[in-house]
Design a protein around this motif. Structure first.
Motif, PDB file in Angstrom:
ATOM      1  N   VAL A  38       0.850  -1.189   0.000  1.00 30.26           N
ATOM      2  CA  VAL A  38       0.000   0.000   0.000  1.00 30.26           C
ATOM      3  C   VAL A  38       0.889   1.243   0.000  1.00 30.26           C
ATOM      4  CG1 VAL A  38      -1.739   1.316   1.260  1.00 30.26           C
ATOM      5  CG2 VAL A  38      -1.858  -1.187   1.212  1.00 30.26           C
ATOM      6  N   PRO A  39       0.769   2.109  -0.983  1.00 31.39           N
ATOM      7  CA  PRO A  39       1.591   3.325  -1.001  1.00 31.39           C
ATOM      8  C   PRO A  39       1.138   4.285   0.089  1.00 31.39           C
ATOM      9  CG  PRO A  39      -0.021   3.419  -2.753  1.00 31.39           C
ATOM     10  CD  PRO A  39      -0.152   2.051  -2.133  1.00 31.39           C
ATOM     11  N   GLY A  40       2.060   5.134   0.510  1.00 32.08           N
ATOM     12  CA  GLY A  40       1.722   6.125   1.516  1.00 32.08           C
ATOM     13  C   GLY A  40       2.607   7.343   1.393  1.00 32.08           C
ATOM     14  N   VAL A  41       2.082   8.479   1.835  1.00 32.57           N
ATOM     15  CA  VAL A  41       2.826   9.739   1.808  1.00 32.57           C
ATOM     16  C   VAL A  41       2.869  10.296   3.223  1.00 32.57           C
ATOM     17  CG1 VAL A  41       2.933  12.088   0.904  1.00 32.57           C
ATOM     18  CG2 VAL A  41       2.128  10.209  -0.566  1.00 32.57           C
ATOM     19  N   TYR A  42       4.071  10.583   3.702  1.00 29.93           N
ATOM     20  CA  TYR A  42       4.229  11.080   5.059  1.00 29.93           C
ATOM     21  C   TYR A  42       3.919  12.569   5.115  1.00 29.93           C
ATOM     22  CZ  TYR A  42       6.305  12.078   9.609  1.00 29.93           C
ATOM     23  OH  TYR A  42       6.515  12.474  10.908  1.00 29.93           O
ATOM     24  N   ASP A  43       3.093  12.963   6.088  1.00 30.82           N
ATOM     25  CA  ASP A  43       2.710  14.348   6.297  1.00 30.82           C
ATOM     26  C   ASP A  43       3.465  14.855   7.526  1.00 30.82           C
ATOM     27  OD1 ASP A  43       1.436  16.737   7.150  1.00 30.82           O
ATOM     28  OD2 ASP A  43      -0.403  16.174   6.112  1.00 30.82           O
ATOM     29  N   GLU A  44       4.405  15.778   7.334  1.00 26.30           N
ATOM     30  CA  GLU A  44       5.215  16.266   8.437  1.00 26.30           C
ATOM     31  C   GLU A  44       4.391  17.029   9.466  1.00 26.30           C
ATOM     32  OE1 GLU A  44       8.608  18.430   7.170  1.00 26.30           O
ATOM     33  OE2 GLU A  44       9.495  16.738   6.066  1.00 26.30           O
ATOM     34  N   GLU A  45       3.329  17.661   9.040  1.00 28.22           N
ATOM     35  CA  GLU A  45       2.513  18.433   9.976  1.00 28.22           C
ATOM     36  C   GLU A  45       1.754  17.526  10.929  1.00 28.22           C
ATOM     37  OE1 GLU A  45      -1.081  21.785   9.932  1.00 28.22           O
ATOM     38  OE2 GLU A  45       0.106  21.388   8.116  1.00 28.22           O
ATOM     39  N   THR A  46       1.148  16.474  10.414  1.00 30.04           N
ATOM     40  CA  THR A  46       0.386  15.553  11.264  1.00 30.04           C
ATOM     41  C   THR A  46       1.240  14.412  11.790  1.00 30.04           C
ATOM     42  OG1 THR A  46      -0.279  14.166   9.382  1.00 30.04           O
ATOM     43  CG2 THR A  46      -1.689  16.048   9.941  1.00 30.04           C
ATOM     44  N   GLU A  47       2.440  14.231  11.225  1.00 30.62           N
ATOM     45  CA  GLU A  47       3.329  13.115  11.567  1.00 30.62           C
ATOM     46  C   GLU A  47       2.625  11.778  11.337  1.00 30.62           C
ATOM     47  OE1 GLU A  47       4.799  13.748  15.509  1.00 30.62           O
ATOM     48  OE2 GLU A  47       6.174  15.320  14.882  1.00 30.62           O
ATOM     49  N   GLU A  48       1.842  11.723  10.262  1.00 30.37           N
ATOM     50  CA  GLU A  48       1.128  10.509   9.898  1.00 30.37           C
ATOM     51  C   GLU A  48       1.341  10.223   8.414  1.00 30.37           C
ATOM     52  OE1 GLU A  48      -2.936  11.059  10.872  1.00 30.37           O
ATOM     53  OE2 GLU A  48      -2.591  11.226  13.039  1.00 30.37           O
ATOM     54  N   CYS A  49       1.066   8.995   8.034  1.00 28.13           N
ATOM     55  CA  CYS A  49       1.121   8.597   6.632  1.00 28.13           C
ATOM     56  C   CYS A  49      -0.290   8.551   6.060  1.00 28.13           C
ATOM     57  CB  CYS A  49       1.774   7.219   6.490  1.00 28.13           C
ATOM     58  SG  CYS A  49       3.568   7.233   6.656  1.00 28.13           S
ATOM     59  N   ALA A  50      -0.465   9.190   4.927  1.00 28.20           N
ATOM     60  CA  ALA A  50      -1.744   9.122   4.223  1.00 28.20           C
ATOM     61  C   ALA A  50      -1.653   7.994   3.205  1.00 28.20           C
ATOM     62  CB  ALA A  50      -2.036  10.441   3.531  1.00 28.20           C
ATOM     63  N   PRO A  51      -2.421   6.899   3.370  1.00 27.12           N
ATOM     64  CA  PRO A  51      -2.300   5.763   2.467  1.00 27.12           C
ATOM     65  C   PRO A  51      -3.064   5.966   1.171  1.00 27.12           C
ATOM     66  CG  PRO A  51      -3.922   5.279   4.150  1.00 27.12           C
ATOM     67  CD  PRO A  51      -3.359   6.638   4.476  1.00 27.12           C
ATOM     68  N   GLY A  52      -2.544   5.349   0.126  1.00 25.12           N
ATOM     69  CA  GLY A  52      -3.245   5.338  -1.139  1.00 25.12           C
ATOM     70  C   GLY A  52      -4.089   4.093  -1.290  1.00 25.12           C
ATOM     71  N   ALA A  53      -4.522   3.819  -2.511  1.00 23.35           N
ATOM     72  CA  ALA A  53      -5.355   2.649  -2.778  1.00 23.35           C
ATOM     73  C   ALA A  53      -4.542   1.375  -2.634  1.00 23.35           C
ATOM     74  CB  ALA A  53      -5.942   2.740  -4.185  1.00 23.35           C
ATOM     75  N   ASP A  54      -5.172   0.345  -2.106  1.00 26.64           N
ATOM     76  CA  ASP A  54      -4.505  -0.946  -1.915  1.00 26.64           C
ATOM     77  C   ASP A  54      -4.460  -1.692  -3.243  1.00 26.64           C
ATOM     78  OD1 ASP A  54      -3.634  -3.454  -1.165  1.00 26.64           O
ATOM     79  OD2 ASP A  54      -4.986  -3.611   0.550  1.00 26.64           O
ATOM     80  N   PRO A  55      -3.261  -2.048  -3.739  1.00 23.07           N
ATOM     81  CA  PRO A  55      -3.183  -2.782  -4.992  1.00 23.07           C
ATOM     82  C   PRO A  55      -3.509  -4.261  -4.848  1.00 23.07           C
ATOM     83  CG  PRO A  55      -0.993  -2.409  -4.134  1.00 23.07           C
ATOM     84  CD  PRO A  55      -1.930  -1.682  -3.217  1.00 23.07           C
ATOM     85  N   GLY A  56      -3.703  -4.742  -3.592  1.00 27.26           N
ATOM     86  CA  GLY A  56      -4.111  -6.130  -3.387  1.00 27.26           C
ATOM     87  C   GLY A  56      -2.985  -7.128  -3.335  1.00 27.26           C
ATOM     88  N   PHE A  57      -1.773  -6.704  -2.972  1.00 21.72           N
ATOM     89  CA  PHE A  57      -0.626  -7.612  -2.946  1.00 21.72           C
ATOM     90  C   PHE A  57      -0.313  -8.123  -1.543  1.00 21.72           C
ATOM     91  CE2 PHE A  57       0.717  -4.782  -6.646  1.00 21.72           C
ATOM     92  CZ  PHE A  57       0.118  -5.624  -7.582  1.00 21.72           C
ATOM     93  N   GLY A  58      -1.054  -7.683  -0.534  1.00 23.04           N
ATOM     94  CA  GLY A  58      -0.768  -8.059   0.839  1.00 23.04           C
ATOM     95  C   GLY A  58      -1.321  -9.417   1.211  1.00 23.04           C
ATOM     96  N   GLY A  59      -1.047  -9.820   2.453  1.00 23.34           N
ATOM     97  CA  GLY A  59      -1.552 -11.082   2.972  1.00 23.34           C
ATOM     98  C   GLY A  59      -2.968 -10.927   3.488  1.00 23.34           C
ATOM     99  N   THR A  60      -3.454 -11.973   4.147  1.00 23.94           N
ATOM    100  CA  THR A  60      -4.837 -11.973   4.625  1.00 23.94           C
ATOM    101  C   THR A  60      -4.952 -12.294   6.104  1.00 23.94           C
ATOM    102  OG1 THR A  60      -5.114 -14.314   4.038  1.00 23.94           O
ATOM    103  CG2 THR A  60      -5.693 -12.672   2.356  1.00 23.94           C
ATOM    104  N   ARG A  61      -3.813 -12.490   6.803  1.00 22.32           N
ATOM    105  CA  ARG A  61      -3.903 -12.949   8.200  1.00 22.32           C
ATOM    106  C   ARG A  61      -3.303 -11.986   9.206  1.00 22.32           C
ATOM    107  NH1 ARG A  61      -1.421 -17.244   4.533  1.00 22.32           N
ATOM    108  NH2 ARG A  61      -3.209 -18.580   4.075  1.00 22.32           N
ATOM    109  N   LEU A  62      -2.404 -11.103   8.767  1.00 23.22           N
ATOM    110  CA  LEU A  62      -1.698 -10.207   9.666  1.00 23.22           C
ATOM    111  C   LEU A  62      -2.021  -8.757   9.300  1.00 23.22           C
ATOM    112  CD1 LEU A  62       1.834 -11.890   9.585  1.00 23.22           C
ATOM    113  CD2 LEU A  62       0.169 -12.040  11.452  1.00 23.22           C
ATOM    114  N   ALA A  63      -2.280  -7.950  10.321  1.00 27.66           N
ATOM    115  CA  ALA A  63      -2.494  -6.518  10.130  1.00 27.66           C
ATOM    116  C   ALA A  63      -1.364  -5.780  10.830  1.00 27.66           C
ATOM    117  CB  ALA A  63      -3.846  -6.085  10.687  1.00 27.66           C
ATOM    118  N   ALA A  64      -0.679  -4.905  10.100  1.00 28.48           N
ATOM    119  CA  ALA A  64       0.474  -4.194  10.651  1.00 28.48           C
ATOM    120  C   ALA A  64       0.079  -3.443  11.934  1.00 28.48           C
ATOM    121  CB  ALA A  64       1.021  -3.218   9.618  1.00 28.48           C
TER     122      ALA A  64
END
Length: 435
Positions: free
Chosen positions: A298-324
């Motif tokens: 999942v792509p993401g862009v770091y926002d220095e003001e909020t100190e958070e990552c804004a995620p993009g659309a999920d391309p569907g390449f991840g697993g199905t059992r573990l959530a980061a």
């Protein structure tokens, strides 16, 4: 994760979920349609630890279970509390000892901060063999070693760290202050040589170091670095693009949870935003990614003001059992040689079980949750876990699972950071897995 980047992880998980609703990625749709995981409840919980101005700087992180072979009812749980040092609990989850972390070497330096703990059994010291608790001190970039003696009047743990023990990764105090220091930890004794080792990961980096534990003539314990391994920080996706997990500038996808299977000498390492790796514990050979987190790719862009990552659309390449983040790896062995590698799926408050056999490619075998019961609340955003499938006296005749709770819920004012550890009857877990 409660130790690092909580806002980023939460934002990534929520944003990813919203993107999935819009994109209806097939892999995630299968996950949402899956049967709910079984739940188990704790039998006991430790006193709450607080990390705030009102309650000190203790923050529960990682446990280890020490079995007293002579009197299993007197077995102990040894757990890290970050700047609060170590806590030692009996099987009723009552504190029997508190060991402070070392002080800061200077006014501008960080104090000791105990991150992960694991055990070594029967290391030969000048006074005889001893069981040891080995701890990663993130604040000082060193390992600290404690001898375990259940019947010692002052408490079961005695610090036997050699005063000359080297830093694990840093060349000097300036590097230590940057906190790219020893973080995750697992221990391993090579049955072929009898030598004992610690494997330490590096905070905000992808490096893992193999350190041989060495007894000194004076009865202390030091270590030497044998070699290190650097896991990938960027990944080629099936569509040909390259992906690096979103993080604060200068940070790479770190490893924390680790465990070694002594039967085959395999290290399992959880790269928090990536998945679970398998590699030889001597750090030779090529690492293999056993399973991926759902957010993988999942792509993401770091926002220095909020100190958070804004995620993009999920391309569907991840697993199905573990959530980061993937956290808290431990080994559940069975008498017949079977068993599981257990991983904390921090992003959805579940635990995943994988077959321990590399020949079966560590096949996923199921999972469970630890939820609130009559005597204790459940486990949320679990950082660390330990399991022992051995009789522990009358309280846990079928063994014990200890999990960290990143959101303990005592009756305290809202806004205080409260953590602790939950004790779960392993027999209950096994019964639910077998259902």
């Amino acid at each position: 994760m409660t130790t690092n980047r909580p806002a980023r992880s939460a934002a990534l998980a929520v944003g990813t979920a919203l993107a999935l609703v819009a994109a209806l990625a097939p892999a995630q749709a299968r996950t949402h349609a899956a049967e709910p995981l079984p739940a188990v409840t704790p039998k006991a919980e430790t006193p709450t630890l607080y990390d705030d101005e009102a309650g000190g700087s203790a923050n529960a992180d990682d446990p280890a279970i020490w079995r007293d072979a002579a009197d299993p009812d007197s077995s102990l749980v040894i757990a890290t509390a970050k700047e609060g040092g170590l806590r030692v609990y009996d099987l009723d989850a009552r504190q029997v000892q508190s060991v402070p972390a070392p002080a800061a070497p200077g006014p501008d330096d960080a104090p000791g901060r105990f991150n992960n703990v694991d055990l070594v059994h029967g290391l030969r010291l000048p006074a005889g063999r001893a069981d040891l608790a080995v701890v990663s001190d993130r604040g000082h970039d060193r390992l600290r070693v404690y001898r375990i003696d259940r019947r010692r009047p002052g408490g079961p743990l005695t610090d036997v760290t050699d005063a000359a023990a080297p830093r694990v990764f840093s060349a000097g105090q300036d590097e230590v202050n940057d906190q790219h220091t020893a973080y995750g930890l697992a221990t391993w004794t090579d049955p072929a040589t009898g030598r004992s080792y610690a494997l330490a990961s590096r905070r905000n980096r992808t490096e893992v170091a193999l350190l041989e534990l060495l007894a000194t003539p004076g009865g202390t314990v030091t270590y030497r670095k044998v070699r290190s391994l650097t896991l990938p920080s960027a990944f080629r996706l099936p569509d040909g693009t390259s992906w690096t997990p979103c993080a604060e500038p200068g940070e790479l996808p770190q490893v924390e949870g680790m465990v070694v299977d002594p039967a085959n000498g395999m290290l399992y390492a959880g790269q928090e935003d990536v998945g679970v790796w398998r590699v030889r514990a001597d750090l030779s050979g090529t690492p293999k990614l056993v399973d991926k987190v759902r957010e993988y790719g999942v792509p993401g862009v770091y926002d220095e003001e909020t100190e958070e990552c804004a995620p993009g659309a999920d391309p569907g390449f991840g697993g199905t059992r573990l959530a980061a983040d993937v956290e808290g790896l431990t080994l559940l062995t069975e008498p017949d040689g079977d068993g599981y590698v257990l991983a904390s799926s921090q992003g959805d408050d579940t635990f995943a079980l994988y077959d321990r056999e590399p020949e079966d490619d560590n096949e996923y075998e199921g999972g469970f949750r630890v939820t609130a019961g009559r005597t204790a609340d459940g486990s949320e955003e679990c950082d660390g876990a330990a399991v022992l499938n051995a009789p522990l006296g009358s309280r846990y005749p079928r063994g014990l699972l200890v999990v960290q709770d990143g959101h303990d819920t005592p009756s305290v004012p809202e806004g205080r950071e409260a953590t602790g550890f939950k004790f779960v009857d392993l027999g209950r877990v096994m019964d639910r897995i077998d259902d």
